[in-house]
Design a protein around this motif. Structure first.
Motif, PDB file in Angstrom:
ATOM      1  N   SER A 296     -58.533  18.628  17.879  1.00  0.00           N
ATOM      2  CA  SER A 296     -58.624  17.495  18.795  1.00  0.00           C
ATOM      3  C   SER A 296     -58.788  18.052  20.201  1.00  0.00           C
ATOM      4  O   SER A 296     -58.481  19.224  20.463  1.00  0.00           O
ATOM      5  CB  SER A 296     -57.345  16.644  18.709  1.00  0.00           C
ATOM      6  N   LEU A 297     -59.275  17.224  21.100  1.00  0.00           N
ATOM      7  CA  LEU A 297     -59.376  17.644  22.494  1.00  0.00           C
ATOM      8  C   LEU A 297     -58.077  17.434  23.263  1.00  0.00           C
ATOM      9  O   LEU A 297     -57.911  17.970  24.364  1.00  0.00           O
ATOM     10  CB  LEU A 297     -60.500  16.881  23.205  1.00  0.00           C
ATOM     11  N   ASP A 298     -57.169  16.633  22.712  1.00  0.00           N
ATOM     12  CA  ASP A 298     -55.983  16.296  23.505  1.00  0.00           C
ATOM     13  C   ASP A 298     -54.646  16.665  22.874  1.00  0.00           C
ATOM     14  O   ASP A 298     -53.597  16.432  23.465  1.00  0.00           O
ATOM     15  CB  ASP A 298     -55.979  14.795  23.832  1.00  0.00           C
ATOM     16  N   ARG A 299     -54.670  17.276  21.664  1.00  0.00           N
ATOM     17  CA  ARG A 299     -53.394  17.654  21.052  1.00  0.00           C
ATOM     18  C   ARG A 299     -53.635  18.697  19.966  1.00  0.00           C
ATOM     19  O   ARG A 299     -54.739  18.852  19.458  1.00  0.00           O
ATOM     20  CB  ARG A 299     -52.703  16.438  20.436  1.00  0.00           C
ATOM     21  N   ASN A 300     -52.562  19.416  19.639  1.00  0.00           N
ATOM     22  CA  ASN A 300     -52.624  20.363  18.541  1.00  0.00           C
ATOM     23  C   ASN A 300     -52.549  19.613  17.216  1.00  0.00           C
ATOM     24  O   ASN A 300     -51.748  18.679  17.069  1.00  0.00           O
ATOM     25  CB  ASN A 300     -51.459  21.353  18.618  1.00  0.00           C
ATOM     26  N   LYS A 301     -53.391  20.037  16.269  1.00  0.00           N
ATOM     27  CA  LYS A 301     -53.321  19.486  14.907  1.00  0.00           C
ATOM     28  C   LYS A 301     -53.152  20.684  13.967  1.00  0.00           C
ATOM     29  O   LYS A 301     -52.295  21.516  14.232  1.00  0.00           O
ATOM     30  CB  LYS A 301     -54.587  18.674  14.603  1.00  0.00           C
ATOM     31  N   GLN A 302     -53.921  20.779  12.921  1.00  0.00           N
ATOM     32  CA  GLN A 302     -53.882  21.983  12.099  1.00  0.00           C
ATOM     33  C   GLN A 302     -54.459  23.164  12.862  1.00  0.00           C
ATOM     34  O   GLN A 302     -54.114  24.313  12.596  1.00  0.00           O
ATOM     35  CB  GLN A 302     -54.659  21.757  10.803  1.00  0.00           C
ATOM     36  N   GLY A 303     -55.335  22.863  13.795  1.00  0.00           N
ATOM     37  CA  GLY A 303     -55.844  23.861  14.717  1.00  0.00           C
ATOM     38  C   GLY A 303     -55.398  23.498  16.126  1.00  0.00           C
ATOM     39  O   GLY A 303     -54.952  22.371  16.382  1.00  0.00           O
ATOM     40  N   PRO A 304     -55.505  24.421  17.072  1.00  0.00           N
ATOM     41  CA  PRO A 304     -55.056  24.146  18.440  1.00  0.00           C
ATOM     42  C   PRO A 304     -55.963  23.159  19.168  1.00  0.00           C
ATOM     43  O   PRO A 304     -57.130  22.971  18.795  1.00  0.00           O
ATOM     44  CB  PRO A 304     -55.120  25.525  19.114  1.00  0.00           C
ATOM     45  N   THR A 305     -55.435  22.530  20.198  1.00  0.00           N
ATOM     46  CA  THR A 305     -56.255  21.652  21.025  1.00  0.00           C
ATOM     47  C   THR A 305     -57.408  22.451  21.632  1.00  0.00           C
ATOM     48  O   THR A 305     -57.244  23.613  22.020  1.00  0.00           O
ATOM     49  CB  THR A 305     -55.421  21.018  22.143  1.00  0.00           C
ATOM     50  N   LEU A 306     -58.583  21.827  21.688  1.00  0.00           N
ATOM     51  CA  LEU A 306     -59.753  22.505  22.235  1.00  0.00           C
ATOM     52  C   LEU A 306     -60.110  22.022  23.636  1.00  0.00           C
ATOM     53  O   LEU A 306     -61.149  22.394  24.176  1.00  0.00           O
ATOM     54  CB  LEU A 306     -60.943  22.334  21.288  1.00  0.00           C
TER      55      LEU A 306
ATOM     56  N   THR B 254     -53.498  31.202  23.271  1.00  0.00           N
ATOM     57  CA  THR B 254     -52.650  30.820  24.400  1.00  0.00           C
ATOM     58  C   THR B 254     -52.460  29.321  24.582  1.00  0.00           C
ATOM     59  O   THR B 254     -51.800  28.907  25.542  1.00  0.00           O
ATOM     60  CB  THR B 254     -53.209  31.406  25.716  1.00  0.00           C
ATOM     61  N   ALA B 255     -52.997  28.477  23.698  1.00  0.00           N
ATOM     62  CA  ALA B 255     -52.771  27.032  23.835  1.00  0.00           C
ATOM     63  C   ALA B 255     -51.294  26.736  23.614  1.00  0.00           C
ATOM     64  O   ALA B 255     -50.698  27.171  22.623  1.00  0.00           O
ATOM     65  CB  ALA B 255     -53.615  26.254  22.831  1.00  0.00           C
ATOM     66  N   ALA B 256     -50.693  26.015  24.537  1.00  0.00           N
ATOM     67  CA  ALA B 256     -49.250  25.765  24.495  1.00  0.00           C
ATOM     68  C   ALA B 256     -48.852  25.007  23.229  1.00  0.00           C
ATOM     69  O   ALA B 256     -49.507  24.051  22.829  1.00  0.00           O
ATOM     70  CB  ALA B 256     -48.821  24.974  25.728  1.00  0.00           C
ATOM     71  N   GLY B 257     -47.775  25.475  22.601  1.00  0.00           N
ATOM     72  CA  GLY B 257     -47.187  24.745  21.482  1.00  0.00           C
ATOM     73  C   GLY B 257     -47.836  24.957  20.133  1.00  0.00           C
ATOM     74  O   GLY B 257     -47.412  24.341  19.154  1.00  0.00           O
ATOM     75  N   TYR B 258     -48.840  25.838  20.047  1.00  0.00           N
ATOM     76  CA  TYR B 258     -49.506  26.050  18.766  1.00  0.00           C
ATOM     77  C   TYR B 258     -49.101  27.402  18.178  1.00  0.00           C
ATOM     78  O   TYR B 258     -49.036  28.412  18.898  1.00  0.00           O
ATOM     79  CB  TYR B 258     -51.024  25.997  18.914  1.00  0.00           C
ATOM     80  N   ALA B 259     -48.825  27.413  16.876  1.00  0.00           N
ATOM     81  CA  ALA B 259     -48.405  28.637  16.193  1.00  0.00           C
ATOM     82  C   ALA B 259     -49.635  29.416  15.721  1.00  0.00           C
ATOM     83  O   ALA B 259     -50.147  29.204  14.621  1.00  0.00           O
ATOM     84  CB  ALA B 259     -47.508  28.305  15.013  1.00  0.00           C
ATOM     85  N   TYR B 260     -50.117  30.304  16.546  1.00  0.00           N
ATOM     86  CA  TYR B 260     -51.303  31.096  16.226  1.00  0.00           C
ATOM     87  C   TYR B 260     -50.983  32.235  15.258  1.00  0.00           C
ATOM     88  O   TYR B 260     -49.838  32.694  15.161  1.00  0.00           O
ATOM     89  CB  TYR B 260     -51.876  31.720  17.501  1.00  0.00           C
ATOM     90  N   SER B 261     -52.004  32.705  14.575  1.00  0.00           N
ATOM     91  CA  SER B 261     -51.881  33.936  13.793  1.00  0.00           C
ATOM     92  C   SER B 261     -51.708  35.101  14.764  1.00  0.00           C
ATOM     93  O   SER B 261     -52.150  35.042  15.924  1.00  0.00           O
ATOM     94  CB  SER B 261     -53.130  34.160  12.944  1.00  0.00           C
ATOM     95  N   ASP B 262     -51.058  36.147  14.290  1.00  0.00           N
ATOM     96  CA  ASP B 262     -50.893  37.340  15.136  1.00  0.00           C
ATOM     97  C   ASP B 262     -52.248  37.902  15.542  1.00  0.00           C
ATOM     98  O   ASP B 262     -52.404  38.421  16.653  1.00  0.00           O
ATOM     99  CB  ASP B 262     -50.082  38.407  14.385  1.00  0.00           C
ATOM    100  N   ALA B 263     -53.216  37.804  14.637  1.00  0.00           N
ATOM    101  CA  ALA B 263     -54.540  38.359  14.923  1.00  0.00           C
ATOM    102  C   ALA B 263     -55.154  37.725  16.164  1.00  0.00           C
ATOM    103  O   ALA B 263     -55.715  38.421  17.019  1.00  0.00           O
ATOM    104  CB  ALA B 263     -55.459  38.154  13.712  1.00  0.00           C
TER     105      ALA B 263
END
Length: 264
Positions: free
Chosen positions: A183-193, A203-212
Motif C-alpha cells: 500500500s502507499l499509506d501503510r504496511n501490509k504483508q510488504g512495507p508501505t511504498l 528502513t520503512a518504520a514499523g515493518y519487519a524486514y528480512s535481514d538481507a
C-alpha cells in the motif's frame, strides 16, 4: 435417575444441539459435507507441474479450493462455524479450483504470494499446521513452488527495450498486481511504498524486514528498482519477496509511478 445417567443425557442432548446448529452458516456455507462432489476439483489447472500440484493439494486446498477435506469435528458447532468462516475467506482470497480461469497476471500474482507467505510462515496458518501435521512445508516444497512461480512470471518477459516509464500506466499496474501485499499509506504483508523512491532498503518504520534487505542498505532509484523488480532473489539473496515484473516496459512504468508517488 443417577448423576451419571443425567450427565450422559445432558452430553447426548448437547451433541444433538451442536449437530443441529452446524446446519446454520453464520459466516457462509462452505459446502463441507455436500452429498455429491461431482464437478468439484481441488486445482483447476492441467499445465501445473505434478509435484507442485501435489504440494498445493496437500498444503493449501483444504481452505483455498472447492474440494475441502472436512474432519469429523467439523460436524459440530461452533467449530463448524469457525471452519467455514476461514474457508469462505480463503476462497475469496484465492480459489485453486478456479485457477484455469484466472488471467496470466492473476496466476503470476497469486503464485508469488503463495511463495512469500510460505517463506514468512504465514501459510499454512499455525492453527491448521497444529492439527494437520502433513501441512508443514519443507525446504524442498518451497523450492519446487518457488521455481514454478518464477517460471510463471518470466514466461512472458520479452526482450524489447523499455521506453520512458509512464506513471499512469504504472499506477494501473500497481493497483492490479501489487496492492495484495503493498500500500502507499501503510504496511501490509510488504512495507508501505509511499516515499520508497530515494529511501534506503529496510528502513520503512514499523515493518519487519528480512535481514538481507536491512543489511543491503540500497537506495531505491531507477537502476536499483529495475534490478529488484526484474528478480528480487537474484538482486538480494535471502529476501522474502517473490513477485517480479518480467517485462521491461512494465517495470519502467511501475518505477515512474513510485517516483511520482514519492514526489521525486
Amino acid at each position: 435417575m443417577s448423576k451419571r445417567s443425567t450427565a450422559g443425557v445432558s452430553c447426548t442432548l448437547a451433541l444433538i444441539a451442536s449437530l443441529a446448529l452446524a446446519r446454520i452458516h453464520p459466516f457462509g456455507d462452505a459446502g463441507l459435507y455436500a452429498t455429491s462432489d461431482t464437478g468439484r476439483v481441488a486445482i483447476g489447472e492441467t499445465h501445473m507441474p505434478q509435484d507442485v500440484r501435489a504440494i498445493l493439494t496437500a498444503k493449501c486446498a483444504d481452505c483455498h479450493s472447492d474440494q475441502t477435506r472436512a474432519p469429523f469435528y467439523g460436524h459440530f458447532a461452533p467449530v463448524s462455524w469457525l471452519m467455514e468462516r476461514d474457508i469462505v475467506q480463503a476462497r475469496k482470497a484465492m480459489n485453486l479450483s478456479l485457477w484455469a480461469g484466472y488471467s496470466i497476471d492473476q496466476q503470476q500474482t497469486y503464485a508469488a504470494k503463495i511463495v512469500q507467505e510460505v517463506k514468512s510462515h504465514d501459510m499454512p496458518p499455525l492453527q491448521y499446521r497444529i492439527i494437520h501435521f502433513d501441512a508443514r512445508t519443507s525446504d524442498a516444497d518451497l523450492a519446487a513452488v518457488a521455481a514454478w512461480a518464477h517460471g510463471l512470471q518470466t514466461s512472458q518477459a520479452g526482450s524489447a527495450a523499455a521506453a520512458a516509464g509512464d506513471a499512469t500506466r504504472g499506477q494501473a499496474l500497481f493497483e492490479k498486481r501489487c496492492t495484495g501485499c503493498h500500500s502507499l499509506d501503510r504496511n501490509k504483508q510488504g512495507p508501505t511504498l509511499q516515499g520508497v523512491y530515494g529511501r534506503t532498503s529496510g528502513t520503512a518504520a514499523g515493518y519487519a524486514y528480512s535481514d538481507a534487505l536491512k543489511q543491503a542498505a540500497i537506495v531505491w532509484d531507477d537502476k536499483s528498482l529495475d534490478k529488484w523488480l526484474s528478480d528480487p532473489d537474484q538482486f538480494i539473496s535471502g529476501n522474502n519477496m517473490d513477485f517480479l515484473v518480467a517485462k521491461p516496459q512494465e517495470r519502467a512504468d511501475v518505477i515512474a509511478f513510485l517516483r511520482k508517488a514519492s514526489a521525486r
